[in-house]
Scaffold this motif. Structure first.
Motif, PDB file in Angstrom:
ATOM      1  N   ALA A  33       0.805  -1.215   0.000  1.00  0.00           N
ATOM      2  CA  ALA A  33       0.000   0.000   0.000  1.00  0.00           C
ATOM      3  C   ALA A  33       0.845   1.275   0.000  1.00  0.00           C
ATOM      4  O   ALA A  33       0.356   2.342  -0.364  1.00  0.00           O
ATOM      5  N   ILE A  34       2.109   1.162   0.392  1.00  0.00           N
ATOM      6  CA  ILE A  34       2.972   2.344   0.445  1.00  0.00           C
ATOM      7  C   ILE A  34       3.626   2.559  -0.908  1.00  0.00           C
ATOM      8  O   ILE A  34       4.328   1.690  -1.412  1.00  0.00           O
ATOM      9  N   THR A  56      -1.725   4.190  -0.693  1.00  0.00           N
ATOM     10  CA  THR A  56      -3.067   4.072  -1.249  1.00  0.00           C
ATOM     11  C   THR A  56      -4.021   3.713  -0.110  1.00  0.00           C
ATOM     12  O   THR A  56      -3.817   2.729   0.595  1.00  0.00           O
ATOM     13  N   MET A  57      -5.043   4.564   0.048  1.00  0.00           N
ATOM     14  CA  MET A  57      -6.072   4.328   1.069  1.00  0.00           C
ATOM     15  C   MET A  57      -7.431   4.567   0.439  1.00  0.00           C
ATOM     16  O   MET A  57      -7.654   5.630  -0.157  1.00  0.00           O
ATOM     17  N   ASP A  61      -4.469   7.923  -3.418  1.00  0.00           N
ATOM     18  CA  ASP A  61      -3.186   8.176  -2.777  1.00  0.00           C
ATOM     19  C   ASP A  61      -3.361   9.236  -1.700  1.00  0.00           C
ATOM     20  O   ASP A  61      -4.043  10.254  -1.913  1.00  0.00           O
ATOM     21  N   ALA A  62      -2.758   8.989  -0.548  1.00  0.00           N
ATOM     22  CA  ALA A  62      -2.788   9.932   0.571  1.00  0.00           C
ATOM     23  C   ALA A  62      -1.363  10.103   1.069  1.00  0.00           C
ATOM     24  O   ALA A  62      -0.650   9.121   1.253  1.00  0.00           O
ATOM     25  N   LYS A 129     -12.494  -1.459   7.725  1.00  0.00           N
ATOM     26  CA  LYS A 129     -11.606  -1.398   6.563  1.00  0.00           C
ATOM     27  C   LYS A 129     -10.223  -0.876   6.974  1.00  0.00           C
ATOM     28  O   LYS A 129      -9.207  -1.370   6.500  1.00  0.00           O
ATOM     29  N   MET A 130     -10.181   0.118   7.874  1.00  0.00           N
ATOM     30  CA  MET A 130      -8.896   0.624   8.372  1.00  0.00           C
ATOM     31  C   MET A 130      -8.142  -0.496   9.086  1.00  0.00           C
ATOM     32  O   MET A 130      -6.936  -0.647   8.914  1.00  0.00           O
TER      33      MET A 130
END
Length: 147
Positions: A33-34, A56-57, A61-62, A129-130
């Motif tokens: 995810a990073i 990616t969240m 992208d965050a 989900k988190m």
């Protein structure tokens, strides 16, 4: 915003798990995810190390700036961030477990503004989900350490 806790048992000594899980230089290669990590401070990773992480969240992208606000090798470290009116803390505890290590992560978000307090209520349904995303991060660390 409620906290969430996830953990994994990793077949490796505490020191190795700590070293891999705090090495921000390899996170983009280890955790799917990073996308990237930009280290903002000089020197070895430790207390006060700041970095910008893009991940990616929820399909987007965050990017957040984070800091090691506690660093107690090899048993505990805490990542802190402040964004969108909230203070975030990710608390990692490493304990021996048989011949391996239990890596536990507690994620806490504290809303600081009225807007963030409203959003924390709206976001409650997304906490599962988190938790799944945090668990996937620990699964990736586990796979990397054990490979």
């Amino acid at each position: 915003m409620p906290s969430l806790t996830v953990s994994r048992t990793i077949d490796a000594p505490v020191e190795k798990v700590f070293d891999v899980s705090t090495d921000v230089h390899i996170w983009a290669d280890v955790v799917p995810a990073i996308q990237r990590v930009e280290v903002l401070t000089d020197g070895p990773v430790g207390l006060g190390t700041r970095f910008r992480e893009t991940r990616t969240m929820f399909g987007r992208d965050a990017t957040e700036t984070m800091e090691f606000i506690e660093f107690e090798r090899p048993n505990r470290y805490v990542l802190g961030a402040q964004s969108h009116g909230c203070r975030y803390r990710s608390i990692f505890t490493l304990t021996p477990d048989g011949g391996g290590t239990k890596l536990e992560m507690v994620f806490e978000g504290t809303p600081l503004t009225f807007g963030a307090k409203v959003m924390s209520v709206v976001m409650r349904p997304f906490m599962k989900k988190m938790g799944d995303m945090c668990a996937a991060d620990l699964d990736a660390i586990k796979a990397h350490v054990e490979s």
